[in-house]
Write a protein that holds these residues in place. Structure first.
Motif, PDB file in Angstrom:
ATOM      1  N   ARG A 211       0.865  -1.176   0.000  1.00  0.00           N
ATOM      2  CA  ARG A 211       0.000   0.000   0.000  1.00  0.00           C
ATOM      3  C   ARG A 211       0.899   1.223   0.000  1.00  0.00           C
ATOM      4  O   ARG A 211       2.058   1.156   0.380  1.00  0.00           O
ATOM      5  N   GLY A 212       0.354   2.340  -0.424  1.00  0.00           N
ATOM      6  CA  GLY A 212       1.191   3.530  -0.522  1.00  0.00           C
ATOM      7  C   GLY A 212       1.691   3.694  -1.945  1.00  0.00           C
ATOM      8  O   GLY A 212       0.997   3.364  -2.896  1.00  0.00           O
ATOM      9  N   TRP A 213       2.966   4.156  -2.077  1.00  0.00           N
ATOM     10  CA  TRP A 213       3.386   4.647  -3.378  1.00  0.00           C
ATOM     11  C   TRP A 213       4.715   4.093  -3.878  1.00  0.00           C
ATOM     12  O   TRP A 213       4.983   4.149  -5.066  1.00  0.00           O
ATOM     13  N   ALA A 262      -2.319   9.702 -11.781  1.00  0.00           N
ATOM     14  CA  ALA A 262      -0.922   9.416 -12.106  1.00  0.00           C
ATOM     15  C   ALA A 262      -0.822   8.425 -13.259  1.00  0.00           C
ATOM     16  O   ALA A 262      -0.010   8.604 -14.178  1.00  0.00           O
ATOM     17  N   ALA A 263      -1.647   7.396 -13.244  1.00  0.00           N
ATOM     18  CA  ALA A 263      -1.596   6.402 -14.311  1.00  0.00           C
ATOM     19  C   ALA A 263      -1.967   7.009 -15.655  1.00  0.00           C
ATOM     20  O   ALA A 263      -1.342   6.723 -16.686  1.00  0.00           O
ATOM     21  N   THR A 264      -2.976   7.878 -15.660  1.00  0.00           N
ATOM     22  CA  THR A 264      -3.384   8.532 -16.900  1.00  0.00           C
ATOM     23  C   THR A 264      -2.282   9.440 -17.434  1.00  0.00           C
ATOM     24  O   THR A 264      -1.966   9.416 -18.639  1.00  0.00           O
ATOM     25  N   LEU A 265      -1.662  10.222 -16.545  1.00  0.00           N
ATOM     26  CA  LEU A 265      -0.591  11.121 -16.974  1.00  0.00           C
ATOM     27  C   LEU A 265       0.628  10.339 -17.456  1.00  0.00           C
ATOM     28  O   LEU A 265       1.254  10.698 -18.458  1.00  0.00           O
ATOM     29  N   LEU A 266       0.979   9.266 -16.746  1.00  0.00           N
ATOM     30  CA  LEU A 266       2.127   8.455 -17.169  1.00  0.00           C
ATOM     31  C   LEU A 266       1.904   7.880 -18.562  1.00  0.00           C
ATOM     32  O   LEU A 266       2.816   7.870 -19.396  1.00  0.00           O
ATOM     33  N   ALA A 267       0.693   7.380 -18.804  1.00  0.00           N
ATOM     34  CA  ALA A 267       0.409   6.807 -20.112  1.00  0.00           C
ATOM     35  C   ALA A 267       0.526   7.864 -21.209  1.00  0.00           C
ATOM     36  O   ALA A 267       1.091   7.609 -22.278  1.00  0.00           O
ATOM     37  N   GLU A 268       0.018   9.070 -20.950  1.00  0.00           N
ATOM     38  CA  GLU A 268       0.097  10.138 -21.949  1.00  0.00           C
ATOM     39  C   GLU A 268       1.545  10.531 -22.219  1.00  0.00           C
ATOM     40  O   GLU A 268       1.956  10.692 -23.379  1.00  0.00           O
ATOM     41  N   LEU A 269       2.322  10.702 -21.157  1.00  0.00           N
ATOM     42  CA  LEU A 269       3.732  11.079 -21.319  1.00  0.00           C
ATOM     43  C   LEU A 269       4.521   9.972 -22.001  1.00  0.00           C
ATOM     44  O   LEU A 269       5.361  10.225 -22.873  1.00  0.00           O
ATOM     45  N   GLN A 270       4.259   8.746 -21.601  1.00  0.00           N
ATOM     46  CA  GLN A 270       5.000   7.637 -22.195  1.00  0.00           C
ATOM     47  C   GLN A 270       4.612   7.429 -23.658  1.00  0.00           C
ATOM     48  O   GLN A 270       5.463   7.063 -24.488  1.00  0.00           O
ATOM     49  N   ASP A 271       3.365   7.664 -24.001  1.00  0.00           N
ATOM     50  CA  ASP A 271       2.965   7.583 -25.408  1.00  0.00           C
ATOM     51  C   ASP A 271       3.767   8.580 -26.248  1.00  0.00           C
ATOM     52  O   ASP A 271       4.219   8.265 -27.361  1.00  0.00           O
ATOM     53  N   ARG A 272       3.948   9.784 -25.711  1.00  0.00           N
ATOM     54  CA  ARG A 272       4.741  10.788 -26.425  1.00  0.00           C
ATOM     55  C   ARG A 272       6.202  10.355 -26.519  1.00  0.00           C
ATOM     56  O   ARG A 272       6.849  10.544 -27.549  1.00  0.00           O
ATOM     57  N   GLN A 273       6.723   9.774 -25.442  1.00  0.00           N
ATOM     58  CA  GLN A 273       8.107   9.309 -25.441  1.00  0.00           C
ATOM     59  C   GLN A 273       8.306   8.190 -26.462  1.00  0.00           C
ATOM     60  O   GLN A 273       9.274   8.198 -27.232  1.00  0.00           O
ATOM     61  N   ILE A 274       7.392   7.239 -26.486  1.00  0.00           N
ATOM     62  CA  ILE A 274       7.501   6.129 -27.439  1.00  0.00           C
ATOM     63  C   ILE A 274       7.422   6.655 -28.867  1.00  0.00           C
ATOM     64  O   ILE A 274       8.171   6.210 -29.755  1.00  0.00           O
ATOM     65  N   ALA A 275       6.540   7.622 -29.127  1.00  0.00           N
ATOM     66  CA  ALA A 275       6.408   8.177 -30.471  1.00  0.00           C
ATOM     67  C   ALA A 275       7.701   8.832 -30.947  1.00  0.00           C
ATOM     68  O   ALA A 275       7.955   8.921 -32.152  1.00  0.00           O
ATOM     69  N   LEU A 299       4.299  14.681 -10.130  1.00  0.00           N
ATOM     70  CA  LEU A 299       4.213  13.270  -9.740  1.00  0.00           C
ATOM     71  C   LEU A 299       5.459  12.802  -8.999  1.00  0.00           C
ATOM     72  O   LEU A 299       5.414  11.795  -8.288  1.00  0.00           O
ATOM     73  N   ARG A 300       6.588  13.511  -9.195  1.00  0.00           N
ATOM     74  CA  ARG A 300       7.823  13.219  -8.483  1.00  0.00           C
ATOM     75  C   ARG A 300       8.555  14.532  -8.220  1.00  0.00           C
ATOM     76  O   ARG A 300       8.481  15.466  -9.017  1.00  0.00           O
ATOM     77  N   GLY A 349       3.752   8.401  -8.610  1.00  0.00           N
ATOM     78  CA  GLY A 349       2.425   8.567  -8.052  1.00  0.00           C
ATOM     79  C   GLY A 349       1.699   7.279  -7.745  1.00  0.00           C
ATOM     80  O   GLY A 349       0.468   7.218  -7.790  1.00  0.00           O
ATOM     81  N   GLY A 350       2.460   6.212  -7.461  1.00  0.00           N
ATOM     82  CA  GLY A 350       1.840   4.946  -7.133  1.00  0.00           C
ATOM     83  C   GLY A 350       1.381   4.147  -8.327  1.00  0.00           C
ATOM     84  O   GLY A 350       0.668   3.154  -8.185  1.00  0.00           O
ATOM     85  N   ALA A 351       1.809   4.545  -9.534  1.00  0.00           N
ATOM     86  CA  ALA A 351       1.463   3.812 -10.749  1.00  0.00           C
ATOM     87  C   ALA A 351       2.732   3.437 -11.493  1.00  0.00           C
ATOM     88  O   ALA A 351       3.769   4.099 -11.350  1.00  0.00           O
ATOM     89  N   ALA A 352       2.661   2.383 -12.284  1.00  0.00           N
ATOM     90  CA  ALA A 352       3.810   1.942 -13.065  1.00  0.00           C
ATOM     91  C   ALA A 352       3.321   1.380 -14.392  1.00  0.00           C
ATOM     92  O   ALA A 352       2.264   0.756 -14.463  1.00  0.00           O
ATOM     93  N   LEU A 353       4.127   1.597 -15.431  1.00  0.00           N
ATOM     94  CA  LEU A 353       3.703   1.257 -16.775  1.00  0.00           C
ATOM     95  C   LEU A 353       4.941   1.001 -17.624  1.00  0.00           C
ATOM     96  O   LEU A 353       5.903   1.767 -17.561  1.00  0.00           O
ATOM     97  N   SER A 354       4.950  -0.064 -18.413  1.00  0.00           N
ATOM     98  CA  SER A 354       6.088  -0.290 -19.304  1.00  0.00           C
ATOM     99  C   SER A 354       5.656  -1.059 -20.536  1.00  0.00           C
ATOM    100  O   SER A 354       4.635  -1.751 -20.534  1.00  0.00           O
ATOM    101  N   GLU A 355       6.482  -0.939 -21.594  1.00  0.00           N
ATOM    102  CA  GLU A 355       6.226  -1.608 -22.860  1.00  0.00           C
ATOM    103  C   GLU A 355       7.538  -2.081 -23.472  1.00  0.00           C
ATOM    104  O   GLU A 355       8.615  -1.547 -23.163  1.00  0.00           O
TER     105      GLU A 355
END
Length: 378
Positions: A211-213, A262-275, A299-300, A349-355
């Motif tokens: 629990r937590g971040w 946080a998850a929504t923002l990470l996905a948006e930022l990472q989509d831009r990074q991947i592009a 977020l950090r 922000g307590g979320a994590a995402l990778s591809e």
């Protein structure tokens, strides 16, 4: 002479041509490789470092694979290298190495080594120098790691398959993240999916609940999961050693608004990074898209880890769980190239995402295809 179950003789011949070009540039007559990834990429076979072993590639003449006698038969079955000198487990391999080099007139040659190899201890290097007193040892660096950055079509095909396994295994593991179950249940299911889909029987990757971040890359536990827990799952399946990776968070119950944001923002930022992962792009610029975006979004406070690293071949018994030959960070001044494959990851922000992302001549291609956000088990 053996045969690899997936790569053709032509594939290994092309690798050898590229390797010898680097050896000529370094002005060495022979090069020795003792990291399992390097040995496997060159020869098709690699073994643990319980006893020292190496692949020797001369510029002229036949290569050889020095190995303990116990592993010689499996080496001959898998590798295109026909000459496999051996030694018994209690014997010193250095006299055997010296004899094999002397038979080729190379015991007094300029010998290329990777001075940063995890297979070459100080004591082992001293023993090598004592066994080959006329030789000159030259640091050629991580030559094979550099050559492995650009994947062949056959390697990319394996990574595609591994990515498909990663997607399915994460869905299977996430479905078991429910109150009363444990992280170990999720890990067991992920590993079973690896094998059922044709992957290597290898550890699943980091699976951590809390629990937590901030508990990414924690330890697998046996405590029952409860409503309100979050399970970070990062899976690292392999096929013939080639690993794809994917990471998601599984929330048991309704996620907190801050975590959802946080998850929504990470996905948006990472989509831009991947592009931005296009041939010719500078790695630091690609990194900055996510790094600066996360900090500017609050977020950090700081972002002290990298945002991506190269993927490819991993040895069964190697000490490295990730390939950091190329990493995305603020001082990375190298250019992205077609044929590179990256694990692009973010956590805040307590979320994590990778591809897993392949760089093609036309830009990035996602090899993993899961929904881009939190997994919620209500």
């Amino acid at each position: 002479m053996g045969a690899h179950p997936y790569f053709t003789a032509k594939e290994f011949a092309l690798r050898l041509v590229r390797l010898k070009a680097r050896m000529r540039a370094a002005d060495v007559a022979v090069a020795l490789f003792d990291e399992i990834e390097a040995m496997t990429w060159i020869s098709g076979f690699g073994s643990s470092a319980n006893r020292w072993r190496c692949v020797a590639i001369p510029l002229e003449g036949e290569p050889f694979f020095l190995i303990r006698a116990l592993d010689a038969s499996v080496c001959r079955e898998r590798s295109w290298i026909a000459d496999v000198p051996t030694y018994r487990d209690w014997e010193d391999p250095m006299p055997v190495l010296a004899a094999a080099l002397a038979a080729r007139g190379l015991d007094g040659a300029r010998i290329g080594l990777d001075f940063d190899s995890y297979g070459m201890s100080v004591a082992r290097f001293a023993a090598m120098r004592a066994a080959l007193p006329r030789a000159e040892f030259v640091d050629i660096g991580a030559v094979v790691a550099e050559l492995r950055l650009i994947k062949s079509p056959a390697e990319i095909a394996l990574l595609r398959r591994a990515a498909g396994i990663a997607d399915q295994a994460l869905q299977d593991a996430a479905a078991l993240c429910i109150p009363g179950a444990s992280q170990r249940d999720a890990a067991k299911r992920a590993q079973m999916t690896f094998v059922e889909m044709g992957g290597d029987p290898y550890r699943p990757g980091p699976i951590t609940a809390g629990r937590g971040w901030d508990f990414l890359h924690g330890h697998l536990g046996d405590a029952p999961l409860a409503r309100g827990d979050v399970v970070h799952i990062e899976l690292t399946p392999r096929i013939h050693g080639y690993s794809a990776r994917v990471m998601r968070c599984v929330v048991l119950g309704e996620p907190e608004p801050e975590r959802s944001r946080a998850a929504t923002l990470l996905a948006e930022l990472q989509d831009r990074q991947i592009a931005a992962l296009k041939p010719g792009a500078i790695a630091a610029d690609v990194d900055a898209i996510l790094r600066r975006g996360v900090i500017e979004a609050g977020l950090r406070d700081s972002y002290d880890n990298i945002t991506g690293y190269t993927l490819g071949l991993y040895g069964d018994a190697g000490p490295r769980t990730s390939d950091f030959t190329r990493i995305l960070h603020p001082e990375a001044n190298w250019a992205i190239e077609a044929g590179m494959v990256f694990h692009i990851y973010a956590s805040a922000g307590g979320a994590a995402l990778s591809e897993t992302v392949l760089v093609t001549e036309n830009g990035p291609e996602l090899l993993t295809h899961l929904p881009r956000g939190l997994f919620v088990n209500p």
